[in-house]
Design a protein around this motif. Sequence first.
Motif, PDB file in Angstrom:
ATOM      1  N   TRP A 361       1.379 -23.661  23.209  1.00 50.18           N
ATOM      2  CA  TRP A 361       1.670 -24.345  21.945  1.00 50.18           C
ATOM      3  C   TRP A 361       0.731 -23.840  20.857  1.00 50.18           C
ATOM      4  N   PHE A 362      -0.555 -23.761  21.168  1.00 45.09           N
ATOM      5  CA  PHE A 362      -1.551 -23.342  20.176  1.00 45.09           C
ATOM      6  C   PHE A 362      -1.287 -21.916  19.709  1.00 45.09           C
ATOM      7  N   SER A 363      -0.986 -21.033  20.636  1.00 45.34           N
ATOM      8  CA  SER A 363      -0.828 -19.617  20.307  1.00 45.34           C
ATOM      9  C   SER A 363       0.567 -19.273  19.782  1.00 45.34           C
ATOM     10  N   SER A 364       1.424 -20.291  19.626  1.00 49.53           N
ATOM     11  CA  SER A 364       2.768 -20.039  19.088  1.00 49.53           C
ATOM     12  C   SER A 364       2.734 -19.783  17.585  1.00 49.53           C
ATOM     13  N   VAL A 365       1.601 -20.086  16.940  1.00 48.62           N
ATOM     14  CA  VAL A 365       1.431 -19.776  15.516  1.00 48.62           C
ATOM     15  C   VAL A 365       0.193 -18.900  15.353  1.00 48.62           C
ATOM     16  N   GLY A 366       0.053 -18.297  14.196  1.00 45.58           N
ATOM     17  CA  GLY A 366      -1.084 -17.422  13.944  1.00 45.58           C
ATOM     18  C   GLY A 366      -0.701 -15.966  14.069  1.00 45.58           C
ATOM     19  N   THR A 367      -1.690 -15.095  14.035  1.00 45.55           N
ATOM     20  CA  THR A 367      -1.458 -13.662  14.149  1.00 45.55           C
ATOM     21  C   THR A 367      -1.697 -13.213  15.585  1.00 45.55           C
ATOM     22  N   GLU A 368      -1.418 -11.964  15.852  1.00 47.41           N
ATOM     23  CA  GLU A 368      -1.575 -11.445  17.215  1.00 47.41           C
ATOM     24  C   GLU A 368      -3.013 -11.578  17.705  1.00 47.41           C
ATOM     25  N   LYS A 369      -3.963 -11.334  16.825  1.00 51.10           N
ATOM     26  CA  LYS A 369      -5.370 -11.355  17.239  1.00 51.10           C
ATOM     27  C   LYS A 369      -6.072 -12.663  16.904  1.00 51.10           C
ATOM     28  N   SER A 370      -5.443 -13.510  16.145  1.00 48.72           N
ATOM     29  CA  SER A 370      -6.077 -14.788  15.783  1.00 48.72           C
ATOM     30  C   SER A 370      -5.040 -15.900  15.800  1.00 48.72           C
ATOM     31  N   LYS A 371      -5.025 -16.643  16.890  1.00 43.89           N
ATOM     32  CA  LYS A 371      -4.005 -17.673  17.106  1.00 43.89           C
ATOM     33  C   LYS A 371      -4.411 -19.001  16.468  1.00 43.89           C
ATOM     34  N   GLY A 372      -3.383 -19.835  16.289  1.00 45.86           N
ATOM     35  CA  GLY A 372      -3.624 -21.180  15.764  1.00 45.86           C
ATOM     36  C   GLY A 372      -3.598 -21.221  14.253  1.00 45.86           C
ATOM     37  N   SER A 373      -3.766 -22.417  13.694  1.00 43.65           N
ATOM     38  CA  SER A 373      -3.761 -22.624  12.248  1.00 43.65           C
ATOM     39  C   SER A 373      -5.199 -22.676  11.720  1.00 43.65           C
ATOM     40  N   LYS A 374      -5.329 -22.735  10.417  1.00 45.19           N
ATOM     41  CA  LYS A 374      -6.647 -22.739   9.792  1.00 45.19           C
ATOM     42  C   LYS A 374      -6.685 -23.731   8.644  1.00 45.19           C
ATOM     43  N   VAL A 375      -7.756 -24.508   8.582  1.00 48.66           N
ATOM     44  CA  VAL A 375      -7.950 -25.430   7.462  1.00 48.66           C
ATOM     45  C   VAL A 375      -8.649 -24.668   6.330  1.00 48.66           C
ATOM     46  N   PHE A 376      -8.147 -24.820   5.132  1.00 49.31           N
ATOM     47  CA  PHE A 376      -8.791 -24.209   3.959  1.00 49.31           C
ATOM     48  C   PHE A 376      -9.250 -25.300   3.012  1.00 49.31           C
TER      49      PHE A 376
END
Length: 376
Positions: A361-376
């Motif tokens: 579930w976590f790695s279903s979003v993000g880039t190939e080398k950096s999974k998950g979401s990010k808070v800005f």
Amino acid sequence: MTIPKITSAAELDAHRKDILSRKDPEKPAIAICSGAGCHGLGNGGVTRAFEEEIEKHGLTGTVDIRATGCHGMCEQGPNVVIYPKEIYYVKVRPEDVPEIVKQTVQGKKVVDRLVFADAVSGEKAVHLNEIPFYKYQSRNLIGNNTRIDPANIDDYIGSGGYAALSRALFEMKPQDVLDEVKKANLRGRGGGGFPAGLKWETTRNAREKQKFVIVNGHEGEPGAFMDRAIFTGNPHLVLEGLIIGAYAIGARQGFIYTRHDSKQLKKNIDRALEQARHYGLLGDNILGSGFNFDVEVHFDVGIFVSGESSALMRSIEGRNPEPRPKYIRTSVSGIWDKPSNLNNVETWTNVPLIIGKGAEWFSSVGTEKSKGSKVF
């Protein structure tokens, strides 16, 4: 309501069900943003105005008021959400409150002048999930801020909080937890981007038996508020991630290192630790699992370099926060020369989601080398 210490996974689940059984989904609730941005824009006066107006109309007890964490859209603050319809008001002032209570809380009508309006098109959005700023985000870490009173652990438990910890302690071995974090490819959210699972593994495999885990909540950049948005809005999410990490690494002592100049942050952290200990989620024999772990809070001395990992660890030791040479790895030789795993607030906060929902579930979003979401 005072409850006895929770001593098993079954008791935690039963308490969650009891919390939910006592919640009326149709009960009016007013969520007032108390994040740093809204605080600077006068949310305190808005909160007091709501309290006075609710009492004036004899609605005390029938309408909930909660001062929540950051809603995310700081430039539109103070922000207010009226439940159960999730009517979203922006730039609310104390003088707007009587109209909101009369028209929306009592009359179920929308105060049109207070809803969000797109600066270019003029198009209005009445509900939170209709606002473009929120609509296209996966708000995994602060999305629940409008629904949770950070001063109330039951709000967190009722939303599924500490279920991931229960799963880790009773359904997984420490190595299983470590493997899941590695599989998720969670990278450090503090800026370095180092894989968290590999850092955990280094500390876990270090020869010294005594190990430490640390939350770096220093966030010394003047304009940085993402860690504070999480910690002030949902401190138990950070704490749950830390406890899970300690279990995986084999640590019995944790530290939270943060800024000395935020009274709200200190208050929320201290209260969360006190509540967690009372519920049996911190201390000896957590949830009856046999796992012992507790946390101390340390504050910086007001200088920027305090947030550097080795300087931070020196500060916890009671020494001047001076960085050590980079060839000394703190994962192997950190606080008092013991293996010490340090991650920032946002990194720890992702851990309950990974253990609760799974690495896939976590790695279903993000880039190939950096999974998950990010808070800005």
